[in-house]
Design an enzyme around this catalytic site. Structure first.
Site, PDB file in Angstrom:
ATOM      1  N   GLU A 492       0.952  -1.052  -0.204  1.00 44.44           N
ATOM      2  CA  GLU A 492       0.100   0.129   0.394  1.00 44.44           C
ATOM      3  C   GLU A 492       1.180   1.131   0.365  1.00 44.44           C
ATOM      4  OE1 GLU A 492      -2.693  -0.361  -0.535  1.00 44.44           O
ATOM      5  OE2 GLU A 492      -3.222  -2.659  -0.519  1.00 44.44           O
ATOM      6  N   HIS A 498       3.365   6.866  -4.807  1.00 43.75           N
ATOM      7  CA  HIS A 498       2.357   6.898  -6.909  1.00 43.75           C
ATOM      8  C   HIS A 498       2.760   8.333  -6.726  1.00 43.75           C
ATOM      9  CE1 HIS A 498       1.559   5.104 -10.547  1.00 43.75           C
ATOM     10  NE2 HIS A 498       2.252   5.925 -10.415  1.00 43.75           N
TER      11      HIS A 498
END
Ligand SMILES: [Zn+2]
Length: 704
Positions: A492, A498
């Site tokens: 996660e 990102h």
């Protein structure tokens, strides 16, 4: 996993509010938050405030988009793309604040808001996608670009093409008759999918296996027997009822010693939906025909082409090529695993024949011999240490970023902790909200979501969440994780990075706004740092003694990494091929009656060269909910597509010295930072210097 609300509603924006909306000025969602990082002021948000902001936000959004559409000046980047990205500010703020809290800490009132507003938001999206004037405005910008009147840079051009494509995939450019037919097809497909889902759920329950003699349950422990007994009692039956899970493989087969029972369970599983009261075959045929008709209306050869066009694979040929390159290797490795299991089986049954229903039983025994004792591992996996010396430390060594808890800021509950993220230079980059522990009001699973999308246009810094469901420790007790928990946390956090390291102009193209067959790839890559020996040494420290994990235990852990991976890859690959076959075969060559479904399936697997009677696809056609009831039709391949990129990237990292700043810098600048602001495979090639190479995934599964 990444959670996103509707893409169209997602475009976040800033700007002055019209006077009409001022009645809500006491509502904190109606204006930008004054808290650091624009964190929603949860203490001040009321359910009524959410309703009001959603209503006002939708109205404002439509008004702003209409203004863009009605503008009579020549279309420019500023008056079209930028204005669009600035629109809907209230809606995006209300949706993200509400959605994040609802997923992680719901209550009946929040559930009621979802039920009330889901249809309204669907209508809102439709109103945008069916706005012909808005579409024409985008087209006129494209025409001016094509004629050389104006120039668009990479980010402008990509945003424009994504927006046009979204309208066109919704059928905006079709003549009215075709548009009506498209809407009819969509409605019929939704109905068929609902029926399919209901039939497979009921069919799975009906296929539960009843056992009447306790002796047949040998191998199952007392908890499993008790559960089976109460299931039978609930169903009004005497004995023990063994339920099935969705996949072809059945976990009960790993323990069941009785071969006849194994055979009954296995056959019950693979025959679901082929005839009887829960026959799904006609629904399958109806679905593929409707999807094909829709694809033709929209100008595609088949449904798979329509789907691939929206992914980073871009074409069915590319998907086929990837699956074909993996097939021989996957078959070889599963055959090798079969030989090993057959040898074990022969010790018990010198005269017997190893059958598909024996596979999981012997695979579980092989795995148990190598398994690491979870109880031995746990004292070394204390949450706080794993987070700071593992997850955060890996990011610091790669990207230079540091993490500083802001106890003065509060998330959507007191358990959601806010960390400020700083660049190596000390400049503030954004924030991450960490919410690790389970609570009754939280959805199951683990996910990342975005509260604020990074954007240069709006000068917004990213705020992301990392939400897991780890067992909550008792007061003053340490939180000790399982190894799976550790991997989940790294995974996660890969999504978080990102979002955090995104460096794009437009908020709608920020961070994880990438195709479905791409978005899991950066998070899969981040999992490798959990296995990094130098990091393990530092984060896996005994919570009482302070001693690092002994080398023998660490080695044992690493050696379990490839257990059963051939079977996993093979059964998934076979299911992906079935999915592609159903969605590329012309209607004229599809079975014309339900009786033909089984032979279509066999012929398809044969033509891909993967027939292997000992292992069936992970889902057979008749209970393949991902593709006939879920969102994965013609895109089940995406799981392996992103894993190919993951393995290829990990190989590059290894060749470039592993965990270091140079590696991190290149991955960050050429890939993570780009988000969805340009075609993602272009980012990939800029990062890697070449397209993804499947051989690294084959090596990972044991074919070196
Ligand atoms: Zn994920």
């Amino acid at each position: 996993m990444v959670q996103n609300y509707s893409l169209l509603a997602k475009r976040s924006v800033r700007g002055d509010l019209s006077v009409r909306l001022n009645e809500g000025m006491s509502n904190s969602l109606m204006h930008p938050s004054s808290l650091d990082f624009q964190l929603p002021d949860y203490a001040a948000i009321t359910d009524e405030g959410v309703r009001h902001a959603l209503d006002a936000g939708m109205a404002q959004h439509i008004e702003e988009l209409d203004a863009i559409a009605q503008n009579t000046d020549p279309a420019t980047v500023q008056n079209t793309l930028e204005e669009w990205e600035r629109s809907g500010r209230i809606l995006s703020r209300a949706l993200s604040a509400f959605w994040v809290a609802k997923a992680a800490d719901t209550n009946p009132e929040r559930d009621a808001i979802v039920a009330e507003y889901s249809p309204k938001l669907a209508v809102h999206s439709d109103a945008i996608l069916l706005n012909k004037a808005l579409y024409e405005r985008l087209r006129s910008l494209a025409t001016r670009r094509d004629s050389g009147e104006i120039a668009l840079d990479t980010q402008d051009a990509h945003l424009l093409s994504e927006q046009l494509r979204e309208f066109e995939r919704g059928g905006i450019a079709l003549p009215d008759d075709d548009k009506d037919r498209l809407r009819q097809i969509n409605a019929e497909l939704a109905d068929v999918a609902t029926t399919f889902q209901k039939l497979i759920t009921d069919g799975r329950n009906a296929a539960s296996v009843l056992v009447t003699r306790e002796a047949d349950l040998e191998g199952l422990d007392s908890t499993e027997r008790e559960a089976a007994r109460s299931l039978a009692a609930d169903a009004g039956q005497a004995g023990w009822l063994l339920p099935l899970v969705n996949t072809t493989g059945q976990s009960v087969l790993t323990a069941t010693k009785n071969r006849d029972l194994r055979k009954r369970v296995y056959n019950a599983s693979i025959n679901r939906g082929f005839g009887g009261a829960h026959d799904t075959r006609q629904l399958v045929l109806d679905t593929v025909a409707l999807r094909q008709e829709r694809a033709h209306l929209l100008g595609f050869e088949h449904h798979a082409g329509y789907v691939a066009d929206d992914g980073c694979a871009q074409s069915t040929d590319n998907v086929t090529a990837m699956l074909q390159r993996l097939a021989p290797g996957a078959k070889e490795i599963v055959q090798r695993e079969a030989q090993g299991l057959q040898a074990r089986f022969s010790i018990d049954h010198p005269e017997g024949t190893f059958e598909p229903w024996d596979w999981e039983f012997y695979a579980a025994r092989a795995a148990a011999e190598n398994a690491v004792d979870a109880d031995e591992l746990k004292p070394y996996l204390e949450f706080e240490r794993v987070l700071t010396h593992g997850v955060f430390a890996a990011a610091t060594q790669l990207y230079g970023t540091t993490f500083h808890e802001r106890t003065d800021l509060v998330g959507y509950t007191a358990e959601a902790r806010v960390f400020e993220v700083r660049e190596e230079s000390g400049v503030i980059l954004g924030a991450v909200v960490i919410d690790p522990f389970t609570r009754p009001t939280k959805q199951g699973g683990a996910w990342m979501t975005s509260i604020v999308d990074q954007s240069r246009l709006l000068d917004d810094k990213p705020v992301v969440t990392n939400t897991c469901n780890f067992t909550k420790p008792a007061v003053d007790a340490p939180s000790l994780l399982t190894w799976d928990n550790v991997i989940t946390l790294f995974h996660e956090f890969g999504h978080d990075l990102h979002g955090l390291l995104s460096d794009v102009r437009y908020p709608s193209r920020s961070g994880t706004a990438t195709p479905q067959d791409f978005v899991e790839y950066p998070s899969q890559v981040n999992e490798i740092w959990a296995w990094e020996p130098a990091l393990i040494q530092d984060y896996a420290v005994h919570h009482l003694t302070g001693q690092p994990m002994p080398e023998s235990l660490r080695n044992a852990l690493v050696s379990t990494r490839r257990e059963g991976i051939g079977y996993d890859t093979y059964e998934k690959l076979a299911a992906m091929m079935l999915d592609q076959s159903w969605h590329t075969t012309p209607v004229s060559e599809l079975p014309d009656s339900p009786e033909g479904v089984e032979s279509f399936e066999a012929t398809a697997l044969d033509s891909w060269g993967v027939s292997f009677p000992l292992v069936q696809p992970r889902y057979r056609t008749t209970y393949f909910a991902h593709i006939f009831a879920g969102g994965y039709s013609a895109s089940y391949y995406s799981y392996l597509w992103s894993e190919v990129m993951d393995a290829d990237t990990v190989a590059w990292i290894r060749d470039n010295g592993g965990l270091n700043r140079d590696v991190g810098e290149r991955f960050r600048r050429s890939l993570l930072a780009r988000g969805g602001s340009q075609p993602v495979m272009e980012s990939y090639e800029q990062f890697r210097g070449s397209p993804p190479d499947e051989t690294h995934l084959l090596a990972r599964i044991g074919l070196e």
